[in-house]
Design an enzyme around this catalytic site. Sequence first.
Site, PDB file in Angstrom:
ATOM      1  N   LYS A 103       0.832  -1.217   0.000  1.00 35.73           N
ATOM      2  CA  LYS A 103       0.000   0.000   0.000  1.00 35.73           C
ATOM      3  C   LYS A 103       0.864   1.264   0.000  1.00 35.73           C
ATOM      4  O   LYS A 103       0.562   2.235  -0.687  1.00 35.73           O
ATOM      5  CB  LYS A 103      -0.925   0.006   1.219  1.00 35.73           C
ATOM      6  CG  LYS A 103      -2.051  -1.010   1.124  1.00 35.73           C
ATOM      7  CD  LYS A 103      -2.996  -0.869   2.296  1.00 35.73           C
ATOM      8  CE  LYS A 103      -4.134  -1.872   2.183  1.00 35.73           C
ATOM      9  NZ  LYS A 103      -5.044  -1.813   3.344  1.00 35.73           N
ATOM     10  N   LYS A 115       3.628  -3.761  10.955  1.00 34.73           N
ATOM     11  CA  LYS A 115       2.365  -4.174  11.583  1.00 34.73           C
ATOM     12  C   LYS A 115       2.662  -4.711  12.967  1.00 34.73           C
ATOM     13  O   LYS A 115       3.728  -5.295  13.192  1.00 34.73           O
ATOM     14  CB  LYS A 115       1.690  -5.276  10.755  1.00 34.73           C
ATOM     15  CG  LYS A 115       0.193  -5.342  10.980  1.00 34.73           C
ATOM     16  CD  LYS A 115      -0.493  -4.205  10.256  1.00 34.73           C
ATOM     17  CE  LYS A 115      -1.983  -4.257  10.342  1.00 34.73           C
ATOM     18  NZ  LYS A 115      -2.589  -3.310   9.394  1.00 34.73           N
TER      19      LYS A 115
END
Length: 423
Positions: A103, A115
């Site tokens: 992304k 993450k």
Amino acid sequence: MGKFDEAGKEKETLNLLTSTQTIIHDAIIELGFNQDMYHLLKEPLKTLQVRIPVRMDDGSTKIFTGYRAQHNDALGPTMGGVRFHHQLKEDDIKALSMWMSLKCGIADLPFGGGKGGVICNPRTMSFGELERLSRGYVRAISQIVGPTKDIPAPDMYTNSQIMSWMMDEYSRLRQFDSPGFITGKPLVLGGSEGREKAGAKGVTICIEEAVKRSGIRLKGARVIVQGFGNAGSFIAKLMHEAGAYIVGISDVYGALYDPDGLNIEYLLSRRDSFGTVTTLFEGAISNQELLEQDCDILVPAATSNQITVENAGNIKAKLIVEAANGPTSLEATKVLTERGVLIVPDVLAGAGGVTVSYFEWVQNKQGYYWSPEEITEKLRNRIVKSFNEIYDLAQNRQINMRLAAYIVGIRKMAEASIYRGWI
Ligand code: NAD
């Protein structure tokens, strides 16, 4: 805080890891890189596991397990959310950090993907326990995160309050105010206008661009939105305001379909906070039946693995814009592409959230804040540019937009890794 379907989440992450690695492999071949590049990018460069002792309200101490994965920092710091969930697995976090890299690459941000998460059930925890866990998590990962290293953000079951505690803890550790350590903060703590709805807004910008390429007029177009939660309801509302007919919506219990258009304002006023509304009406059909109904645009905004080889041949939509993560299998993508259906992939349609996280980080760095209009314009410009680049690449190479998005998503990261001498 976000909510999600348990079984759906399990499938989502399983699908995410294998399909992400498969397409990264294909994209590396298309780009002409060798297998070494695949081995570099198929997993995060760093994954930290931590154990966090938290004093519970009853006086006992519970030890929670948490993770932070950093996929690749060749382009700059890593960035990505922190989720709190009782079924979290290390592989989930690894796969999601790779997803964030894609992304960031697609939106042309100077970041790699990160993450994190903690195995816990926030629904059973008090406010105080959640605060102590959030602060403990930051202390445990503090050595590898920071505004110039790795920037966390909200994700499933975390929100602006949790981001505030985390930012405060980090600032105390470093002994200076560090708003740029984390995004998704409330406005008073340096949050950005438009952050909360950025993900759904990015999806609607992609729909507006994709209709132009598909010969569909948004005004009067018939749209089916699967899922009526935060994302689906917002997308349905914006499409309705743009003059489209929302002919189908659904929640986890079933779906409503009316070829003449549903009364979307009424449905929005009746949905509960879990995105449920179909149980109030008779004549509901199943989610699978909904996907195969007549429409121009289909927006899967519920969960993964909804469009597979079993139903791909029956989908009537000319355009599919993926708001959910992994709603279409790779085999179904092939079938639909051969049938001439345009699919705007999740990694592109879902890039709005991280783009506004980047805006929040930039505003924190400069100490000067943009208006909602400026944020919307900057978001639109970036998503439109990314859309056009990926669409044109897909056309020129005669490949689907998913593969084109992965090519764009990893290209700069791969080049930067070579310049750095890693490959
Ligand atoms: P949510 O929990 O608010 O809503 C989910 C909706 O899907 C609910 O209406 C629920 O009833 C329905 N649902 C759940 N499981 C289902 C199933 N198996 N079949 C059919 N319907 C089902 O979640 P959300 O925030 O709207 O996110 C949905 C998806 O969209 C996720 O993949 C998320 O990553 C993505 N997304 C979210 C945003 C956002 O702004 N929240 C933006 C872009 C994309």
